[in-house]
Design an enzyme around this catalytic site. Sequence first.
Site, PDB file in Angstrom:
ATOM      1  N   ALA A  71       0.871  -0.643  -0.297  1.00  0.00           N
ATOM      2  CA  ALA A  71       0.240   0.257   0.224  1.00  0.00           C
ATOM      3  C   ALA A  71       0.808   1.138   0.358  1.00  0.00           C
ATOM      4  O   ALA A  71       2.303   0.530   0.350  1.00  0.00           O
ATOM      5  CB  ALA A  71      -0.634   0.028   1.431  1.00  0.00           C
ATOM      6  N   TRP A 121       0.400   4.664   1.079  1.00  0.00           N
ATOM      7  CA  TRP A 121       0.414   5.050   2.254  1.00  0.00           C
ATOM      8  C   TRP A 121       1.282   4.549   3.588  1.00  0.00           C
ATOM      9  O   TRP A 121       1.696   4.668   4.608  1.00  0.00           O
ATOM     10  CB  TRP A 121      -1.026   5.258   3.082  1.00  0.00           C
ATOM     11  CG  TRP A 121      -2.320   4.063   3.142  1.00  0.00           C
ATOM     12  CD1 TRP A 121      -2.560   3.805   1.873  1.00  0.00           C
ATOM     13  CD2 TRP A 121      -1.142   2.936   4.573  1.00  0.00           C
ATOM     14  NE1 TRP A 121      -3.052   2.458   2.774  1.00  0.00           N
ATOM     15  CE2 TRP A 121      -2.803   2.197   4.042  1.00  0.00           C
ATOM     16  CE3 TRP A 121      -1.044   2.606   5.042  1.00  0.00           C
ATOM     17  CZ2 TRP A 121      -2.454   1.083   4.336  1.00  0.00           C
ATOM     18  CZ3 TRP A 121      -1.193   1.671   6.450  1.00  0.00           C
ATOM     19  CH2 TRP A 121      -2.575   1.342   5.761  1.00  0.00           C
ATOM     20  N   CYS A 122       1.654   3.119   3.315  1.00  0.00           N
ATOM     21  CA  CYS A 122       2.345   1.703   4.105  1.00  0.00           C
ATOM     22  C   CYS A 122       4.268   2.573   4.780  1.00  0.00           C
ATOM     23  O   CYS A 122       4.652   2.510   2.814  1.00  0.00           O
ATOM     24  CB  CYS A 122       2.146   0.429   4.244  1.00  0.00           C
ATOM     25  SG  CYS A 122       3.121  -0.670   5.334  1.00  0.00           S
ATOM     26  N   TYR A 123       4.768   2.678   5.211  1.00  0.00           N
ATOM     27  CA  TYR A 123       6.042   3.140   6.136  1.00  0.00           C
ATOM     28  C   TYR A 123       6.772   1.443   5.403  1.00  0.00           C
ATOM     29  O   TYR A 123       7.575   1.554   5.296  1.00  0.00           O
ATOM     30  CB  TYR A 123       6.094   3.300   7.123  1.00  0.00           C
ATOM     31  CG  TYR A 123       7.436   3.596   8.268  1.00  0.00           C
ATOM     32  CD1 TYR A 123       8.586   4.279   7.302  1.00  0.00           C
ATOM     33  CD2 TYR A 123       8.170   2.095   8.440  1.00  0.00           C
ATOM     34  CE1 TYR A 123       9.745   4.297   7.366  1.00  0.00           C
ATOM     35  CE2 TYR A 123       9.260   2.430   8.519  1.00  0.00           C
ATOM     36  CZ  TYR A 123      10.411   3.641   8.809  1.00  0.00           C
ATOM     37  OH  TYR A 123      11.304   3.179   8.902  1.00  0.00           O
ATOM     38  N   ASN A 168       6.687   1.129   1.407  1.00  0.00           N
ATOM     39  CA  ASN A 168       8.054   2.220   0.986  1.00  0.00           C
ATOM     40  C   ASN A 168       9.575   2.162   1.156  1.00  0.00           C
ATOM     41  O   ASN A 168       9.999   2.022   0.853  1.00  0.00           O
ATOM     42  CB  ASN A 168       7.245   3.301   1.787  1.00  0.00           C
ATOM     43  CG  ASN A 168       6.221   3.942   0.946  1.00  0.00           C
ATOM     44  OD1 ASN A 168       6.014   3.680  -0.056  1.00  0.00           O
ATOM     45  ND2 ASN A 168       5.354   5.152   1.565  1.00  0.00           N
TER      46      ASN A 168
END
Length: 484
Positions: free
Chosen positions: A167, A169-171, A174
């Site tokens: 996703a 938005w997921c740290y 990324n």
Amino acid sequence: MVSPTKIKSVDFYRKIPRDLTEASLSGAGLSIVAALFMMLLFGMELSSYLEVTTTTAVVVDKSSDGDFLRIDFNISFPALSCEFASLDVSDVLGTNRLNITKTVRKFPIDTHLKATGGEFHSGLASHHINHGEEIKQEFPDGAIPLTNGGFDLLSHHFPLLIVNFNAPWCYWSNRLKPSWEKAATIIKQRYDPDTDGRVLLGSVDCTEEPALCRRNHIQGYPSIRIFRKGSDLREDHGHHEHESYYGDRDTESIVKMVDELVAPIHPETHKLALDWGISNDTAKRLIKAPVTGGCRVEGYVRVKKVPGNLVISAHSGAHSFDSSQMNMSHVVTHLSFGRMIDPRLLTDMKRLLPYLGHSHDRLDEKSFINQHEFGANVTIEHYLQIVKTEVITRRYGQEHSLIEEYEYTAHSSIAQTYYLPVAKFHFELSPMQILITENPKSFSHFITNLCAIIGGVFTVAGIIDSVLHNTIRLVKKVELGKNI
């Protein structure tokens, strides 16, 4: 030497010669009534002797079972994956135990709460994951973006399809992305999809392909899944069997894992070698992925006898969760405090049933289902107040404990939260306990009452017989015209 005559002088029960006694019809009838009445009173007294009276008192809890309390539980979550299901315990003294696994077992289940596999071992899933150094250099997209429409085609074309469900938005997604794209580029150069065709690395953006992620029961991001052509057999529940990778996420580890998985596959026939195998280290990082999205959590924990919380939630040190998609609906199959009571013990001690067994499992077989009518980010809370009940008996002048049981009341509610939804059981023990004391009657008391019954009935019957006999005689004399 004392003569027999002197001994006879102390006889309390002097005999009247049989010739001097007179039997009567009224006396015979009264004797039969008296005997029946004696038998009735004897039966009532025997029943009273066999019954155990009890006294109930509320006293300060002075338990002899230590400072810890055992909690047994069996709770099913239709929408929480065993990959991330975590049981935590905390209390007001500062104790905070996270993701307890030693005495807790997890089994994957479907939406109908039926088991779909063996016990799920989450030890590897919760270990520390190495992400390598943060890569700031931009790499071209080596992984193929996958969509719901083309996923099945590619998974059946390549012997190995390794997918990163993520996703934006997921740290952690990324953090993985640079290493994943770099590893995908290396694998693409080493095993060209067009000429070699043994492996393909892909990526799925779960914000763009939510249906594909739901189909594969993705609840934490990122999730690396391995699909094998020819071994993705359909099970009874209509889902594909595949594996999850829980190893390190640096480029070197990913490439090593892929190399070991590709090595046994023949480059031309794409068939596995008969003696294929991978290293133990890599094998430990691959676990069969859940074929359904539910989990049954069962086992026990020991907690201090102070107010505290038992919390079940999704937890991971290397995954992120979309709280709006988390559903903590659950069914409590069993929840009890203290030592389990053997049903055979209660059967053998039926006299205890009026005092025990009514509230020790108040939440059993209760369902708490959120069908999204309450919205997102819903935490389900249970407030439990616990009190100890103990039954003791007095025998031979000493008190003996027969049974100890913890009963509780339960109040449940839902609450909207900005954080990750959980299923929370808040427990609080009462400082008082209910003490039920059995008071059995002594045998000497029974014998005394029995003698009183026999003697009393015999005496009263004799008085009645005497009055009745004299009355009849008096009536007869009057009838004959005789004077008294």
